[in-house]
Design a protein around this motif. Sequence first.
Motif, mmCIF file in Angstrom:
data_model
loop_
_atom_site.group_PDB
_atom_site.id
_atom_site.type_symbol
_atom_site.label_atom_id
_atom_site.label_comp_id
_atom_site.label_asym_id
_atom_site.label_seq_id
_atom_site.Cartn_x
_atom_site.Cartn_y
_atom_site.Cartn_z
ATOM 1 N N GLN A 85 -7.900 -58.748 7.133
ATOM 2 C CA GLN A 85 -8.793 -57.695 7.613
ATOM 3 C C GLN A 85 -10.020 -58.176 8.366
ATOM 4 O OE1 GLN A 85 -9.630 -55.081 4.207
ATOM 5 N NE2 GLN A 85 -7.861 -53.916 4.865
ATOM 6 N N LEU A 113 7.380 -57.613 7.112
ATOM 7 C CA LEU A 113 7.436 -56.490 6.166
ATOM 8 C C LEU A 113 6.058 -55.915 5.863
ATOM 9 C CD1 LEU A 113 10.090 -57.887 3.662
ATOM 10 C CD2 LEU A 113 10.379 -55.961 5.245
ATOM 11 N N TYR A 114 5.020 -56.671 6.220
ATOM 12 C CA TYR A 114 3.658 -56.191 5.983
ATOM 13 C C TYR A 114 3.238 -55.281 7.127
ATOM 14 C CZ TYR A 114 -1.440 -56.236 5.627
ATOM 15 O OH TYR A 114 -2.762 -55.872 5.550
ATOM 16 N N THR A 115 3.134 -54.000 6.839
ATOM 17 C CA THR A 115 2.705 -53.089 7.898
ATOM 18 C C THR A 115 1.410 -52.417 7.500
ATOM 19 O OG1 THR A 115 4.062 -51.384 6.889
ATOM 20 C CG2 THR A 115 5.011 -52.568 8.755
ATOM 21 N N SER A 147 -1.767 -49.928 7.442
ATOM 22 C CA SER A 147 -1.770 -48.470 7.452
ATOM 23 C C SER A 147 -1.883 -47.894 8.853
ATOM 24 C CB SER A 147 -2.941 -47.960 6.622
ATOM 25 O OG SER A 147 -2.887 -48.539 5.349
ATOM 26 N N TRP A 191 0.924 -46.245 10.362
ATOM 27 C CA TRP A 191 1.457 -44.995 9.830
ATOM 28 C C TRP A 191 0.470 -43.842 9.868
ATOM 29 C CZ3 TRP A 191 6.347 -45.910 9.673
ATOM 30 C CH2 TRP A 191 6.786 -47.204 9.396
ATOM 31 N N TYR A 196 1.266 -39.734 9.690
ATOM 32 C CA TYR A 196 0.970 -38.941 8.498
ATOM 33 C C TYR A 196 -0.162 -37.955 8.729
ATOM 34 C CZ TYR A 196 4.525 -41.086 5.722
ATOM 35 O OH TYR A 196 5.744 -41.452 5.234
ATOM 36 N N ASP A 226 1.979 -30.817 5.177
ATOM 37 C CA ASP A 226 2.160 -31.364 3.832
ATOM 38 C C ASP A 226 1.243 -30.676 2.819
ATOM 39 O OD1 ASP A 226 4.194 -33.005 4.570
ATOM 40 O OD2 ASP A 226 3.039 -34.870 4.525
ATOM 41 N N PHE A 270 3.079 -29.219 -0.496
ATOM 42 C CA PHE A 270 2.857 -29.688 -1.865
ATOM 43 C C PHE A 270 1.944 -28.786 -2.693
ATOM 44 C CE2 PHE A 270 3.802 -33.907 0.199
ATOM 45 C CZ PHE A 270 5.106 -33.930 -0.259
ATOM 46 N N ARG A 307 -5.957 -49.790 0.635
ATOM 47 C CA ARG A 307 -4.522 -49.653 0.864
ATOM 48 C C ARG A 307 -3.912 -50.901 1.512
ATOM 49 N NH1 ARG A 307 -4.409 -45.039 4.148
ATOM 50 N NH2 ARG A 307 -4.537 -43.740 2.303
ATOM 51 N N ASP A 308 -4.626 -51.462 2.474
ATOM 52 C CA ASP A 308 -4.035 -52.572 3.219
ATOM 53 C C ASP A 308 -4.084 -53.915 2.504
ATOM 54 O OD1 ASP A 308 -3.082 -51.030 5.219
ATOM 55 O OD2 ASP A 308 -4.614 -51.541 6.694
ATOM 56 N N PRO A 347 3.837 -39.194 -1.211
ATOM 57 C CA PRO A 347 4.571 -38.706 -0.033
ATOM 58 C C PRO A 347 3.664 -38.607 1.194
ATOM 59 C CG PRO A 347 5.136 -37.390 -1.958
ATOM 60 C CD PRO A 347 4.055 -38.331 -2.393
ATOM 61 N N ASN A 348 2.407 -38.299 0.983
ATOM 62 C CA ASN A 348 1.423 -38.353 2.075
ATOM 63 C C ASN A 348 0.051 -38.662 1.485
ATOM 64 O OD1 ASN A 348 -0.297 -38.117 4.188
ATOM 65 N ND2 ASN A 348 0.611 -36.237 5.018
ATOM 66 N N LEU A 354 -2.684 -39.253 2.581
ATOM 67 C CA LEU A 354 -3.862 -38.675 3.244
ATOM 68 C C LEU A 354 -4.278 -37.362 2.596
ATOM 69 C CD1 LEU A 354 -3.103 -39.391 7.010
ATOM 70 C CD2 LEU A 354 -4.343 -40.794 5.367
ATOM 71 N N PHE A 361 1.656 -45.524 2.054
ATOM 72 C CA PHE A 361 2.578 -44.628 2.757
ATOM 73 C C PHE A 361 4.003 -44.992 2.303
ATOM 74 C CE2 PHE A 361 -1.063 -44.823 5.699
ATOM 75 C CZ PHE A 361 -1.330 -43.461 5.842
ATOM 76 N N PRO A 362 4.899 -44.032 2.263
ATOM 77 C CA PRO A 362 6.264 -44.323 1.764
ATOM 78 C C PRO A 362 6.924 -45.499 2.472
ATOM 79 C CG PRO A 362 5.932 -41.954 1.872
ATOM 80 C CD PRO A 362 4.692 -42.578 2.460
ATOM 81 N N GLU A 363 6.782 -45.592 3.786
ATOM 82 C CA GLU A 363 7.424 -46.709 4.500
ATOM 83 C C GLU A 363 6.804 -48.049 4.102
ATOM 84 O OE1 GLU A 363 6.457 -43.943 5.831
ATOM 85 O OE2 GLU A 363 8.026 -43.123 7.126
ATOM 86 N N GLN A 364 5.477 -48.049 3.934
ATOM 87 C CA GLN A 364 4.821 -49.283 3.484
ATOM 88 C C GLN A 364 5.367 -49.699 2.127
ATOM 89 O OE1 GLN A 364 0.694 -47.878 3.612
ATOM 90 N NE2 GLN A 364 0.220 -49.666 4.857
ATOM 91 N N ARG A 396 8.829 -51.298 2.255
ATOM 92 C CA ARG A 396 8.801 -52.687 2.731
ATOM 93 C C ARG A 396 8.179 -53.621 1.705
ATOM 94 N NH1 ARG A 396 8.074 -52.545 9.091
ATOM 95 N NH2 ARG A 396 9.435 -50.794 9.492
#
Lengths: 378, 378, 378, 378
Positions: free
Chosen positions: A273, A352-354, A356, A359, A363, A370, A374, D290-291, D314-315, D317, D328-331, D334
């Motif tokens: 970071q 594999l490290y993505t 935020s 995304w 999102y 959403d 929810f 998060r990161d 699921p979200n 945010l 995030f789900p994709e994170q 992975r």
Amino acid sequence: MIVKMSRRATPEEVDAVEEKLHGWGYKTGKMIGEEITLIGVYGDISQLPNGEVQEMAGVEGLIPISRAYKRVAQKGGPGNLIHQTVHIGKVEVGGDDLAVIAGPCSVESEAQIMEAARFVKEAGAKALRGGVVKYRSSPYSGWEGIGSSSEEALRNGLKLIVKAGREFGLPTVVEVLDQNDVSIYEDMGVDCLQVGEPNSKNQALLNRLRETPLPVIHKRGNSLDIEAYLLWVERIMAGGKENVILCERGIVSSNKYTRNTLDLGGIAAFHYQLSCLPVAVDASHGTGIRDLVHPMTLAGIMAGASVILVETHPNPLIAKSDGFQGLFPEQFARLVAACQQVWELRQRIEPLYTPSAAWEQTYEARVNADKKRFFAGV
Amino acid sequence: MIVKMSRRATPEEVDAVEEKLHGWGYKTGKMIGEEITLIGVYGDISQLPNGEVQEMAGVEGLIPISRAYKRVAQKGGPGNLIHQTVHIGKVEVGGDDLAVIAGPCSVESEAQIMEAARFVKEAGAKALRGGVVKYRSSPYSGWEGIGSSSEEALRNGLKLIVKAGREFGLPTVVEVLDQNDVSIYEDMGVDCLQVGEPNSKNQALLNRLRETPLPVIHKRGNSLDIEAYLLWVERIMAGGKENVILCERGIVSSNKYTRNTLDLGGIAAFHYQLSCLPVAVDASHGTGIRDLVHPMTLAGIMAGASVILVETHPNPLIAKSDGFQGLFPEQFARLVAACQQVWELRQRIEPLYTPSAAWEQTYEARVNADKKRFFAGV
Amino acid sequence: MIVKMSRRATPEEVDAVEEKLHGWGYKTGKMIGEEITLIGVYGDISQLPNGEVQEMAGVEGLIPISRAYKRVAQKGGPGNLIHQTVHIGKVEVGGDDLAVIAGPCSVESEAQIMEAARFVKEAGAKALRGGVVKYRSSPYSGWEGIGSSSEEALRNGLKLIVKAGREFGLPTVVEVLDQNDVSIYEDMGVDCLQVGEPNSKNQALLNRLRETPLPVIHKRGNSLDIEAYLLWVERIMAGGKENVILCERGIVSSNKYTRNTLDLGGIAAFHYQLSCLPVAVDASHGTGIRDLVHPMTLAGIMAGASVILVETHPNPLIAKSDGFQGLFPEQFARLVAACQQVWELRQRIEPLYTPSAAWEQTYEARVNADKKRFFAGV
Amino acid sequence: MIVKMSRRATPEEVDAVEEKLHGWGYKTGKMIGEEITLIGVYGDISQLPNGEVQEMAGVEGLIPISRAYKRVAQKGGPGNLIHQTVHIGKVEVGGDDLAVIAGPCSVESEAQIMEAARFVKEAGAKALRGGVVKYRSSPYSGWEGIGSSSEEALRNGLKLIVKAGREFGLPTVVEVLDQNDVSIYEDMGVDCLQVGEPNSKNQALLNRLRETPLPVIHKRGNSLDIEAYLLWVERIMAGGKENVILCERGIVSSNKYTRNTLDLGGIAAFHYQLSCLPVAVDASHGTGIRDLVHPMTLAGIMAGASVILVETHPNPLIAKSDGFQGLFPEQFARLVAACQQVWELRQRIEPLYTPSAAWEQTYEARVNADKKRFFAGV
């Protein structure tokens, strides 16, 4: 940066401050409250002459928002990190290869440092470390390093480690405690200087290091917040120097079992970071327990370190300092082999490290839908 | 000190260690366990040549038990404390009178330091403080003190505060950041040197201060345990220097509200248990909040401080550094008046403080009877 | 409170948020940046339904600015502090008189607590403390308090201390560890409940205490920031309960010499800045060293405490828990006498404490002139 | 354990203590000093009735030496570690496979927890987590969990997560805040209970958990030393319960950048030195960013964790609590893939970890020769 105007500031004074800021090329924005006006300053505020702003009529104070360390800072964004490399002798650090820097806490004799250089080289280390003048918490410890008694002793001590390093093709890393000694270290052929934890906030020493061409490993002070530390590192780089390496070696906490609390979260923050600089992990000082050096060094690589500092001794049971945390030669050799595998895995799985940022847009676009999905009927 | 022999030590090696220790005048005692033999060393172990013991055959390590700081240490016992005084110029510190040392964080101009000297003198301060070279956590703050740019600037800055002090009959206390500057400070007539928190573990600076005839105020590092700090202070005194003053100015913790956590328990431990040296309290840095300086300074006196360090400025709203913690002149005057009364009360009620040693024998003599009295039939 | 809108928020969404806030009676202000819009919310935000705001379209998050503890908070301003009193039995706490609450760590037997009540009353204590169920860091300590084994044992233990208190005219303070026991404590006639440090963040227990009419002493958790602690205290008071007493008993730090780090700066902040509630100091747990209880208790009064919690035992050398920090009876009697004098002095010299607010206007009016006076030609 | 006899203890009293200890099956050893006699107690002192010893005539106090946590403790020696497994539902934890436990901070609605269960299962998680009653530092946050308002709400909330878990074949992990709720959790079919950080020292809750057949994840309190924490864990196990999982989630320090300081050194100490229990790492709370969850989770595995606790939504945010640290789900997907590879590597390279015990004999045998080799003529 936010400029906080005083409650009694006149509109003219507010204007004058904004004009001054515009004159320096900053954009500004205002939030006019019932009592107080705030002026937001946008742009690279690390070069803002704070003192001059503070002396202006109507100004109450400055509130820092963005990061004041500019050279230390990560220049890229998430998903697009930019890391710079540093050379210790001919060894590139912070690049494709992991760099293990190892050796005894102290250079104790020619035989000892020669033997140390031999076995760390054989195990795969890239550089040799060893102290010639040592910090000692007690002035009566009876051992402040082989080079502590005089300039001659210092030169002789440095000569030993440089000789050992050259014999085995290892550049050398030696801690410097006194700004007056920097040129002696340069003169004797040391390849990299280290700033120890107790000197992490030694302003005079850090200022002096701006001028050395040698790379510097700057250890984080044990009471420094992650970002506060980067500001002290920035001090070395403020004049343009670039070859600096960060190092996490443990902070204080209420822990009693380990000697220090090795803050790998700091390493992750630096590498992923906050900073473009290579990051070292020193699990020897970070744990102070020989048997925890292995797992914590591996964990350090996974957290983001690309440089390993580790203490090892031909026979740690007789080391004159910190023997309790020094690895046995065989332990060290196996640790290097393990490090190498962990390093290779980290490089393989980094895709594999993505972060935020990748995304967030997606999102955010879904947020309102959403919220309905929810929370409807809840 | 306990010498831990290795599991494989032979009886002859154990004997050799004991003989060596006896030769140095120490008494010893042994605890022979199933696996390990421990040798207790009795006497003033601050002079024990640890290194030499550690190199002996059969020795695994040394376990410190008693205090390794000898000159810093309290020489008397509970109920019979011995405190030494230190002179700053002609002002006696640590004796019958409270010593208030006050002034701005930084010397900013002749007019400012003159005005500061005038009003702190009038309020009853005994010495004038003011920084000429300043620590700054950011290298871009644009203000490192009036004396930071060159030796000439340093001399000129020191000249201003010394002139102001002499004009108003106040000895001066100035922080020194660089061991190379010590002789300049001496030369310019400064009366007392201060080691700042960031340099609390700066071994080179502390070693240099062994040689100054000037008194030294050594501020506790913000990560140092109470006793670990005293070992760093001992370093200045190791060669025989005696005029040193302790100072508590806050340690790190998880607190966010106050700038630091002022450890008055440290002051109580220094003054009533561990040390013969005068103890200062610096509630300005210790709290970082102007309105907490008053109660915390008074509390500091009650905890054991006899020296008060406090920042005040002719107009703290325009101070170039740390203005948020500087007192307004009127606040300062009232604080001094309050301090004086608290000091007088403390001296009056000190006979009410009776350390446990006074009662231990009595209560120990009753222990078995009391065990019966309270636990019978429980 | 600041509402941070997302980068993708539409102007309509921003408007909707402001309207909602206006509907609840809040004033708002906007800072529209290049990327992000912030909405400032003015008014008593402790009652703001955060969750509802957060669920609105376009909202990214909430940034707290002002204090979220409303009942705990100081209602007056600097120079005009408003403090409320609390009654423990018939003893008024936080008013004109200092309240010393003393007794053994544990109630050990009827003879012991009777003897304790007798001598603490004689010395001048206002209330009797004593644990009936004890925290123990080890489950094998073999002693968890006289009331730990069953409800019957609990009732019997409480009966002993209440009897001792009534015999000597002392209301009683007893720690409660389990929310299920609260009504038993009420039933047995205990006068004040204590929440111990390990339960400082025990949400279920704190929620239960909302309903007791008894006053509650809530000890600060050893990892809690000054303001974070007040939020946990607010939890007890959120439904309207008013009779709560704050207590500082030490936080964790890197100190090893003292058992905890007694944060008197917290006491000063509570009493002089943040809260209307009475503040207690517990130097017994705060230092863990019998001989530091005396100076640190006196320092605590000077920092702002009006309640003293102190452990003393008829013979601390045989106490079943925490004997090392319990005062001998004679020490305790002298401490009370000293406390009384320190308390009287504090009340006498409080007019000398002038918060900055009293001077800020004056000095702000001078700011521009003083900038000229001190910085002209520098 | 060492029994310290008082200075006035008679030889008969010393003998009586030793006899008592022998009667309980302990071996003893004495060190008779000039002033004080110490009695060493050898054996499993976790079962020693301390209180009874302390009440004996002549005894001054007990000094703990060896570990007082017996069930938590590692039973094997270095090089021969013994680790026990725990079952959460049908999932084995602490064995050959890594266990990822994931889900949202809070169960917010049926749609949300169903969606969460779906995607964490798909990504490879082994269990589903989600809070039904939540700690909130502020009592006014407006959200204490879907199950916070009544027993009925609690049952309904638990029903949602259990349903989601069963739908997707995931056992469920839910935090319990109140000892009175334990049987409700059992009744509703939750598979594993979690003790949160604020309750880490909640004695009443921990005592209650001795009786649940469900496995318990006990999170380390943020002010607890590594070994002090293990004593609190031991409390749950003291009566024979075995299915407990350790969890490191961050401690307090002077760091401000990360929400907590994740002490991976603690994990290494638990797994490689101190305990037989499985160890979890919770990098979500441990960093609060998060990161940083990705690198710190991987580092945690390398340090010794075999269980991963991670928050994902699921979200994130729009999460009602702790959204800033939720993946995030994709994170998340992975991260699970990366974890799996790191876990496999750790198992492959564990033979390279050789504890010192393996080398100590060899190097001790060389000590005297090496002392000559390295220090001769120095």
